[in-house]
Each structure stands twice: as structure tokens, then as C-alpha cells.
Design an enzyme around this catalytic site. Structure first.
Site, PDB file in Angstrom:
ATOM      1  N   GLU A 276       0.824  -1.211   0.000  1.00  0.00           N
ATOM      2  CA  GLU A 276       0.000   0.000   0.000  1.00  0.00           C
ATOM      3  C   GLU A 276       0.855   1.256   0.000  1.00  0.00           C
ATOM      4  O   GLU A 276       1.772   1.369   0.813  1.00  0.00           O
ATOM      5  CB  GLU A 276      -0.936  -0.016   1.218  1.00  0.00           C
ATOM      6  CG  GLU A 276      -1.943  -1.150   1.139  1.00  0.00           C
ATOM      7  CD  GLU A 276      -2.921  -1.173   2.308  1.00  0.00           C
ATOM      8  OE1 GLU A 276      -2.681  -0.458   3.317  1.00  0.00           O
ATOM      9  OE2 GLU A 276      -3.929  -1.893   2.225  1.00  0.00           O
ATOM     10  N   HIS A 295      -6.781   2.366   0.574  1.00  0.00           N
ATOM     11  CA  HIS A 295      -7.039   2.166   1.999  1.00  0.00           C
ATOM     12  C   HIS A 295      -7.605   3.439   2.635  1.00  0.00           C
ATOM     13  O   HIS A 295      -7.165   3.888   3.701  1.00  0.00           O
ATOM     14  CB  HIS A 295      -5.771   1.739   2.729  1.00  0.00           C
ATOM     15  CG  HIS A 295      -6.035   0.955   3.981  1.00  0.00           C
ATOM     16  ND1 HIS A 295      -5.148   0.049   4.500  1.00  0.00           N
ATOM     17  CD2 HIS A 295      -7.098   0.940   4.819  1.00  0.00           C
ATOM     18  CE1 HIS A 295      -5.640  -0.486   5.600  1.00  0.00           C
ATOM     19  NE2 HIS A 295      -6.832   0.044   5.822  1.00  0.00           N
TER      20      HIS A 295
END
Length: 349
Positions: A276, A295
Site C-alpha cells: 500500500e 485504503h
């Protein structure tokens, strides 16, 4: 009362500045901030004296030497509590904390509504093919709208994997707004408990076979890591959508890519990734029927304020000897209580 006798630190990130404001109201608490780049001569004495660590939940945003593992715990001999900024606790080795007598808490529920709304937004966007239509309009002239026919979500079935704080809110929204049928897989809850949260308790395979939408909302742990792979995607219906706002590594990204490429499922909504944020060239980002976010499901102004507040309040209650409401490793309590009493002269209850 002695001043600054309770030591708390964090590295770079807090959910919200309200955390600092609340901590400043306590003269017996010293709050230190470190950066990922802080040199060893700065962070070593802070770690050595710390009683509590407010840790960011995003594993890739935190320098590896600030992840809580066996080595880190050796450098923090006075550490009593690790408090995650969010519901997740990826950078924390919970088993190592338990062995060391360290309590681990999170802020479960603090961003539940934000995450649930994000999942619902993904569900509707995918079902109505809004993302595909948007991309097609930006690339082509004379678009044939009949090639972009979507479906209503009303009356369809959503399968919720993990019907905790987020999953329960998703069930409430889907059932109340869209009159959807709710299936739920959660091995930690009884049939009656799941019914009380608006769902029908089923096994995972049954959920995958019967659902029009599959929503992943469980934490990442040894039981859920790799839970959704090629076998599981093969059980889903060709018109079904896969949505996850939980954690990367729960689903197998390569297996999902294969399922999408072979048109074995209709599309996916992905808020979490193995790495991420994912790079722009990530294979899953090349599909028009994949709705992606980095996210950010729980990243709203309201959620950040709520999470910062409950994180500070819960940690202060714990440092005052109260039992926190969001304990990840309750089995550590007897060892933790002894260590706490040895440090502060009060046995927590």
C-alpha cells in the site's frame, strides 16, 4: 501527583490532533513524537522509558524498526500497552506482546460507519457499472449505453465475511436501504448473535456460492490470511462482485486477477492491498470493472476525530488502572496486571 511519570510515544502519525489535546490535559502523562527518520540516539531513550506506544495501523507507512516484534520488545522493557490507531494492528506481533506481558488494544468501531459507507458506495458503483461508464465516456465517442446495462442492488444477496462493527453496519445499510438479503460468515459468533445483527449464519463456502456481493470485513490474522484464494473465487457466481475494505493478504491478489481475467466474477471493489499504496501498473488496476481506493475507506473527517478521541480516552483509562474495552489479547491480563502494579503500585481492574 508526580509530573510526566507516565510515558507515551508515537511515530509520525495520529488519527487526529484531538489525541494530543486530550493528552495535554493530563500533567502526569508525557507524550513524545518520533519520526520514521529519527536517529537511534533520539529514539532509544524514549523507547526504553515508554509505558505505552500509540502505533499507526498502516504497516507500509511505519519504518520497520518501529514495528512491534520480539526485537522491539527487547528495546522497550517498560512497555505495558500497545494501542493501534485504528481497528487493524498489522505492525504488531500480538503473540510476542502476550509473551512479554504487553496489552494490545485497538480502536475497533471508531471508523465503522465510514468503512461501511465506503463498502456500500463500492457495491452500488459496481452494480450500476458507474465506473465503467465513466471510463468509457472519457475514452470513446458515441457510447452505446446498452452495452453498459447494470443491475439494481435491491433484493439481492450480500455475503458479509466478519460481521463485527463494520460488517454489522453494512448489514444494517444493505437491509434497511436496499432490502437486501444478508448472509454472514463469522466463526466467533453464534447463529442467534448473527441474527441479532441482521444476518443469516452460514459457512464460508455457502456464502460464496449464494451471494451477489461478497464483502470482506474481518481482521487480518493467522486464521484469515490467504482465506480467499483461487478455490474460493471459483465458488462465486459469474455475476457476483468481490468487495474488500478489510486488509491486504486476506485475499490472494493473483487469484483475483485470474478470476477477473477469465470473467469468472463480474468485478471487484478493492480498498486494501498487499503493498500500500499499489503502484499504477498493478495488474488489478488495469481492469475497468475494478474500483480501487488506497485504503481510504475509514479515512473521513468524522472517523478520524472519533478514533483520535477514543484512542486517547482508552489509553488514559488504561494508564489509570482501568480495563480497556477493546483488548486484542485478553489472555495477557494476569501478566500485564502484575507488570502494571510493579510499575505504578496499583493493580488494574
Amino acid at each position: 501527583m508526580s509530573v510526566n511519570n507516565k510515558r507515551v510515544f508515537y511515530v509520525k502519525y495520529l488519527a487526529h490532533d484531538i489525541y494530543v489535546e486530550i493528552m495535554k490535559g493530563r500533567p502526569d502523562v508525557r507524550l513524545d513524537r518520533l519520526e520514521n527518520e529519527s536517529p537511534a540516539d533520539v529514539f532509544t531513550p524514549i523507547l526504553a522509558d515508554a509505558h505505552a506506544y500509540q502505533i499507526g495501523a498502516a504497516r507500509d507507512e511505519l519504518a520497520r524498526h518501529f514495528h512491534v516484534d520480539k526485537d522491539f520488545l527487547k528495546r522497550t522493557p517498560n512497555l505495558l500497552i500497545v494501542s493501534s490507531n485504528g481497528a487493524g494492528f498489522d505492525p504488531v506481533d500480538v503473540a510476542a506482546c502476550t509473551a512479554a506481558g504487553v496489552l494490545v488494544v485497538n480502536q475497533s468501531g471508531g471508523n465503522a460507519n465510514s468503512v461501511a459507507e465506503h463498502a456500500l458506495g463500492m457495491l452500488l458503483t459496481l452494480s450500476k457499472r458507474i465506473l465503467e461508464a465513466d471510463r468509457t465516456l472519457r475514452r470513446e465517442r458515441n457510447v452505446n449505453r446498452n452495452a453498459l446495462i447494470g443491475n439494481e442492488a435491491r433484493g439481492k444477496t450480500i455475503g458479509i465475511v466478519g460481521i463485527g462493527n463494520v460488517g454489522r453496519r453494512i448489514a444494517e445499510l444493505c437491509k434497511g436501504l436496499l432490502h437486501m438479503n444478508v448472509l454472514a460468515y463469522d466463526p466467533y459468533l453464534t447463529k442467534e448473535e448473527i441474527a441479532g445483527r441482521g444476518g443469516e449464519k452460514v459457512e464460508l463456502d455457502d456464502l460464496l456460492r449464494r451471494s451477489d456481493f461478497v464483502s470482506i470485513n474481518c481482521p487480518l490474522d493467522s486464521g484469515s490470511r490467504g482465506m480467499i484464494g483461487a478455490r474460493e473465487f471459483a465458488l462465486m457466481q459469474p455475476h457476483a462482485f468481490f468487495i474488500t475494505t478489510a486488509r491486504g493478504f486476506i485475499h490472494d491478489e493473483r487469484a483475483l486477477y485470474d478470476a477477473l481475467k477469465e470473467k469468472r466474477i463480474a468485478g471487484a471493489g478493492l480498498d486494501v492491498w498487499d503493498k500500500e499504496p499499489p503502484p499504477p501498473e498493478h495488474p488489478l488496476l488495469q481492469f475497468d470493472n475494478v474500483l480501487a481506493s488506497p485504503h481510504t475507506a475509514g479515512v473521513t473527517k468524522e472517523a478520524r476525530i472519533n478514533m483520535g478521541r477514543i484512542a486517547a480516552e482508552q489509553l488514559l483509562d488504561a494508564l489509570d488502572g482501568k480495563r480497556p474495552p477493546r483488548v486484542i489479547n485478553p489472555e495477557v491480563w494476569p501478566d500485564y496486571a502484575k507488570r502494571f502494579a510493579a510499575t505504578f503500585g496499583v493493580t488494574p481492574k
